[in-house]
Design a protein around this motif. Sequence first.
Motif, short mmCIF file in Angstrom:
data_model
loop_
_atom_site.label_atom_id
_atom_site.label_comp_id
_atom_site.label_asym_id
_atom_site.label_seq_id
_atom_site.Cartn_x
_atom_site.Cartn_y
_atom_site.Cartn_z
N GLN A 713 15.16 -2.46 -6.88
CA GLN A 713 14.96 -1.69 -5.64
C GLN A 713 15.72 -0.37 -5.71
N LEU A 717 13.98 3.51 -5.79
CA LEU A 717 14.28 4.56 -4.81
C LEU A 717 14.86 5.80 -5.48
N THR A 722 8.37 4.51 -3.51
CA THR A 722 8.60 4.09 -2.12
C THR A 722 9.15 2.66 -2.04
N ASN A 723 8.79 1.78 -3.01
CA ASN A 723 9.28 0.41 -3.01
C ASN A 723 9.23 -0.13 -4.43
#
Length: 748
Positions: A713, A717, A722-723
């Motif tokens: 994660q 970023l 975005t994810n």
Amino acid sequence: MRRGKRYQTQHKMFVSYVIVPVLILLMISGLFSFVYYRISHESVLTFENAIAQNVDDELKNIMDNLLRSSAQYAMTPWVMRLKYMQKTPELMEKNIKASDISDYAGMLSLTEINDSMIESIYIYYSLGDFGISSYGKSGWKKYVDINKIESQEEAFLSGAMLTENNQKQIVHDVSLVKNGRRIGGFFLIQTIPMGNIYSGEVNILFFVPYENIYTYIRNFADEGTRYLYLTDGTRIIYGGDLPDQPFAVGENIEELKREEKNYSYDKRLGNYVAEYTKVGMEIGVLQILDNDFLYRDFTLFAEWIVAGCLILFGLIILVAYRMTQYSYQPLKHIMDMLLEEEHDESVNEYQIIEKALEELDSQRKRLEETVFEQNPMIEQYILHALLISNRLQANEVKYVNTIRQYSSYRVLVLKDSYEFRQYIREIDSCLAIYPQIHAAFLEESNYYIWVLSYCEESLIEEIVEVLFQTFSESGYEDAALGMSKAHEDILHLLSAYNQAVRALEYSFFYPEKKIISMEEAHIEERDRNCGTFVLSEVWMEELKRAADELDVQKFVEHYQAILQYNFQNLGLNKEAYFLGIRSLNDRIARLFEAIDQGSMIEQMELLNPENYRSIRSYLQTFRMKIGMIMQRCAEKENPVYHARNEIIRGYVEEHLTDANLSLNETAKLMHYTPAYFGKYFKEQFGCTFQKYVASRRIECAKKYLLKGNMSMQEIALKCGFTNDVTFRRTFKMYVGATPSQFEKEHTM
């Protein structure tokens, strides 16, 4: 005689109970089928007419947009400038520069459709006899020579057509060379009169490839359209690349024209045909409907009707049987009394019943012994049960042991695919010439399976030789079949099938073999081998030297030598071999990235060996890709655009972690429209803006993964994703492995 009459009476009663319901069932099902056929036929035609009208509207939209775009040039400052400079054409020719076309073309807001359709723009000024294109200022003859334009219209090639006040005109059957490839299409000529005493005019010429229009409008046709052609109203001008087409380019279609713009049935073609033409623009479409699609709904309905009728027929038989037994009971009692009077007093009724039961048991045994031989589908069922669960019922085992006890068995497997289905008929033809071999065929688990029952081993060797010769003569060079070892017991066919499938998987490594058997050397050893792919620095230096020299042949030879060494000397299994190839490709990507950043994008989409049928096809594609990369490296970047490209690279690197980085924002920075900037970026960098940004983000992610102290994660970023879900999917698409797999491989 009375016994015969009794059975005859019972039979008639049974038939009378069956025949009337069956006739009613057939009448009702036939009526429903006819009504549904008419309804489904008309509904599909109505739907396809709407789709065809949509295709026609899109074609009209394209042509109208082309006309509007060409008319916009009349309002540009450059054309207005020509009006005031006509008095002195010599001065005008000196002052009009090649950069003018890019300056005012960037100011125009062409539609997204036109941007993807137009391949070349040329602006010709008749009074000064000069013009401007993306190549710079040039006369018409020079423009024709540069693009190697060919056309049947001599007036167009000579430029005489451009000196006339054409207003708007289309010249069909024109071709030019673009990026080393000849493209067929048409020129749209839009004349802009100057409106003064010098009677000069400006001709705007758009070259539109047939392929671009065809690809665009084909998206608006559904799966019911079997063939789609472009026409000029009277003949075919383009038809795509579908096989077995009923029309060829240049063929006349006047007889297909109808007054109504709907599908109509053509007896000569045996299909429904719709033809639309753009009035005044000499371009249209011809659509041919797929008959299978037209009757698809009715076929499905008919299958359900047949299935329902069979179920109802079974119920009718069952009910008729019960009613016959119930209705015949009184008559049976009378018949039994008559039969008792015919027998001798010493024979009682129990003896008669016992004798009848013995006869019935004898008939049942004879039926058990012959049922398998009488019905060939029984053997197909047995083979299916063996290959699925390896379980048989007791009577089936008895049949196998008695009828086939002296046979040996082989399993022949062909992988199911669109390309390989053409081989089935050839295999069946080869097996048919051996009556002493019993071959049962079935399709299961994405494979075509033949189970061969034989007595002599030499027959199998002979069949293999015949298949080799057949495939060679027929040109099926990529055919690959898996052959199992011999098995004496039919109950072991499941393991034979699994071995044949494993042998088939290794056809990738044996391009010279058409039939791969388990006797092929070292296949089982390779399955057990846990070695790793060897890649020395000496080999990488040789690859780097060939890349620096831009020698495609030398580079591919070194690459093949690395693959051959690992396959022949190390005997790696399939997983280790493919993993090593992907690692080698990754290092080659970094090698070319140091030479030319633009080549990196195409390399990241390079090759995954498991997607290819054989090593030969894989290496052919590899050679083509490396050639394209080296050709791009050999081309020097235009100094005029170097500073501009550096600004773009710097802006992308600076905002790489920004999830909102987009083509529109970057285009605003460079003062370009998004459409023009997207086309400019692809020409300069060799790929789209989105692919370039994705590749740079993947490279950034690799660096974080090698550090090994961040979660997925956090890495997603920091790299602008975005994810983590999007990050994992993009990483797998470009690298060929998941982030976790990449981290594990490079941190061990």
